[in-house]
Scaffold this active site. Structure first.
Site, PDB file in Angstrom:
ATOM      1  N   LYS A 221       0.804  -1.229   0.000  1.00  0.00           N
ATOM      2  CA  LYS A 221       0.000   0.000   0.000  1.00  0.00           C
ATOM      3  C   LYS A 221       0.834   1.275   0.000  1.00  0.00           C
ATOM      4  O   LYS A 221       2.036   1.258   0.304  1.00  0.00           O
ATOM      5  CB  LYS A 221      -0.993  -0.027   1.170  1.00  0.00           C
ATOM      6  N   ARG A 255      -4.045  -9.888   4.727  1.00  0.00           N
ATOM      7  CA  ARG A 255      -4.495  -9.866   3.316  1.00  0.00           C
ATOM      8  C   ARG A 255      -3.318  -9.378   2.477  1.00  0.00           C
ATOM      9  O   ARG A 255      -2.926  -8.223   2.590  1.00  0.00           O
ATOM     10  CB  ARG A 255      -5.704  -8.948   3.181  1.00  0.00           C
TER      11      ARG A 255
HETATM   12  C1  YH5 Z   1      -8.119  -3.995   2.988  1.00  0.00           C
HETATM   13  O1  YH5 Z   1      -7.208  -3.328   3.465  1.00  0.00           O
HETATM   14  N1  YH5 Z   1      -7.885  -3.395   0.513  1.00  0.00           N
HETATM   15  S1  YH5 Z   1      -8.395  -3.251  -2.174  1.00  0.00           S
HETATM   16  C2  YH5 Z   1      -3.617   0.216  -3.009  1.00  0.00           C
HETATM   17  C3  YH5 Z   1      -2.363  -0.331  -3.098  1.00  0.00           C
HETATM   18  C4  YH5 Z   1      -2.152  -1.672  -2.863  1.00  0.00           C
HETATM   19  C5  YH5 Z   1      -3.220  -2.465  -2.536  1.00  0.00           C
HETATM   20  C6  YH5 Z   1      -0.603   0.239  -4.525  1.00  0.00           C
HETATM   21  N2  YH5 Z   1      -9.625  -4.591  -0.172  1.00  0.00           N
HETATM   22  C7  YH5 Z   1      -8.439  -4.008   1.595  1.00  0.00           C
HETATM   23  O2  YH5 Z   1      -5.495  -3.944  -1.822  1.00  0.00           O
HETATM   24  N3  YH5 Z   1     -10.266  -5.520   1.987  1.00  0.00           N
HETATM   25  C8  YH5 Z   1      -8.632  -3.756  -0.538  1.00  0.00           C
HETATM   26  O3  YH5 Z   1      -1.320   0.502  -3.369  1.00  0.00           O
HETATM   27  C9  YH5 Z   1      -9.508  -4.767   1.166  1.00  0.00           C
HETATM   28  N4  YH5 Z   1      -8.921  -4.766   3.785  1.00  0.00           N
HETATM   29  C10 YH5 Z   1      -9.955  -5.500   3.303  1.00  0.00           C
HETATM   30  N5  YH5 Z   1     -10.679  -6.228   4.166  1.00  0.00           N
HETATM   31  C11 YH5 Z   1      -6.997  -2.141  -2.084  1.00  0.00           C
HETATM   32  C12 YH5 Z   1      -5.657  -2.794  -2.103  1.00  0.00           C
HETATM   33  C13 YH5 Z   1      -4.505  -1.918  -2.459  1.00  0.00           C
HETATM   34  C14 YH5 Z   1      -4.689  -0.581  -2.697  1.00  0.00           C
END
Ligand code: YH5
Length: 282
Positions: A221, A255
Site C-alpha cells: 500500500k 491480506r
Molecule cells: C483492505 O485493506 N484493501 S483493495 C492500493 C495499493 C495496494 C493495494 C498500490 N480490499 C483491503 O489492496 N479488503 C482492498 O497501493 C480490502 N482490507 C480488506 N478487508 C486495495 C488494495 C490496495 C490498494
C-alpha cells in the site's frame, strides 16, 4: 479463536494468510473485458500451494479514484471463479464486494466469506449475510473510494475507527450473525493520511481488544511507498515488516499479494513462539 464459515471452522490460533485474487480487467495483461477464469483459478491454486488459508476474490476495484462497476459485470467476473474453486480447494473462499446482489450470487456459487470494505452499510447487505452462514469482514472506510483520499479528517483516528467497528459488529450480532463469523479491519489507506495509517499501526492492539478476529490489508500500500519512496513492485520488504508488526499486535488474518514470503515470515514467528523455555525462564 476460530472463524466460522459454511465450509470449515478456520483456526486463528496461529495467524493466517489471505491471498488477493483480482479479477478486474485492469489486472489482466490484455486489458480486455473478457476475463479468462482459467488464469484466475490457476493463480488461486498457486497461492493455496504457497500456504494461503483464504482466497479473496475481487471484481470491483476499490482503489482511490477507481470507476464504479455494475453488479452484473462484477458477478460475471467473480462467479465463475468461485464456482471453480468452491468445494475443490481446502482454502476459505472470500469475495471482496460491497453490493448485496453480488454477495447473494457469490454465496449461491459457494463463497464462505464476504469481505466488505463498506462494512455491510449498503441497503440489504446485512440481511443477505445474516440469511446465510458465511463469515464477514467489516472494514472501516471514511468517505467513498472515488474521493476518500481528498481530505481525511479525524480527532482521534484509533478511537473513531474502533468505535465504528464495534458499532457495525453490534449491528451484525443484532441481525443474528454470531461473533465467531465476524472479522474486523481498520481499513489501511481507506480515507486515511499517512499519519493516520501509522497511528493505527502503532495502536493496532486497540482493534484486537474488540475481541473479534482482526484482519489487516497492508500489502504494497501507499503508506509503504510514502515512507520508503518505492514503487509498488519494490514494496515487499516494507509489506513484510508491517505484517510481522501487525501479528505482534494481535492481527490474525493478513491480506497480501505475496503469499509465499508472508507465510515464511509467519513460520519464523511460529518457531520462536514454540521453542521450549530456557532454564532461566523455568
Ligand atoms: C483492505 O485493506 N484493501 S483493495 C492500493 C495499493 C495496494 C493495494 C498500490 N480490499 C483491503 O489492496 N479488503 C482492498 O497501493 C480490502 N482490507 C480488506 N478487508 C486495495 C488494495 C490496495 C490498494
Amino acid at each position: 479463536m476460530h472463524l466460522h464459515t459454511p465450509g470449515t471452522n478456520l483456526s486463528l490460533d496461529r495467524p493466517v494468510v489471505m491471498g488477493i485474487l483480482n479479477v478486474t480487467p485492469d489486472s489482466f495483461a490484455d486489458g480486455g473485458h473478457f476475463l479468462d477464469p482459467g488464469a484466475a483459478i490457476a493463480r488461486a491454486r498457486t497461492m493455496i500451494g504457497e500456504g494461503a488459508a483464504i482466497i479473496d476474490i475481487g471484481g470491483e476495484s476499490t482503489r482511490p479514484g477507481a470507476v464504479p462497476v455494475t453488479a452484473e459485470d462484477e458477478m460475471r467476473r467473480v462467479v465463475p471463479v468461485i464456482e471453480a474453486l468452491a468445494g475443490t480447494v481446502e482454502a476459505v473462499i472470500s469475495v471482496d464486494t460491497t453490493k448485496p446482489e453480488v454477495m447473494a450470487a457469490a454465496i449461491a456459487a459457494g463463497a464462505d466469506m464476504i469481505n466488505d470494505v463498506n462494512a455491510l452499510r449498503a441497503p440489504g447487505a446485512l440481511d443477505v449475510v445474516a440469511a446465510a452462514d458465511v463469515a464477514v469482514c467489516l472494514m472501516h472506510m471514511q468517505g467513498e473510494p472515488r474521493t476518500m483520499q481528498q481530505d481525511p479528517c479525524y480527532a482521534d483516528v484509533v478511537a473513531e475507527v474502533s468505535a465504528f467497528l464495534a458499532e457495525r459488529a453490534r449491528h451484525c450480532v443484532d441481525a443474528g450473525i454470531s461473533r465467531s463469523r465476524i472479522v474486523v479491519d481498520p481499513g489501511f489507506g481507506f480515507g486515511k493520511t499517512l499519519a493516520h495509517n501509522l497511528q493505527m499501526m502503532r495502536h493496532l492492539d486497540r482493534f484486537s481488544s474488540l475481541g473479534l478476529a482482526l484482519l489487516v490489508g497492508l500489502s504494497r500500500k501507499s503508506m509503504i511507498g510514502a515512507v520508503l519512496d518505492r514503487p509498488v513492485r519494490d514494496r515487499l520488504a516494507g509489506s513484510l515488516a508491517l505484517a510481522v508488526l501487525a501479528v505482534a499486535r494481535g492481527a490474525r488474518i493478513l491480506r497480501v499479494h505475496d503469499v509465499g514470503p508472508t507465510v515464511d515470515a509467519l513460520r519464523m514467528i511460529a518457531a520462536v513462539d514454540a521453542v521450549e523455555p530456557s532454564d532461566a525462564e523455568g
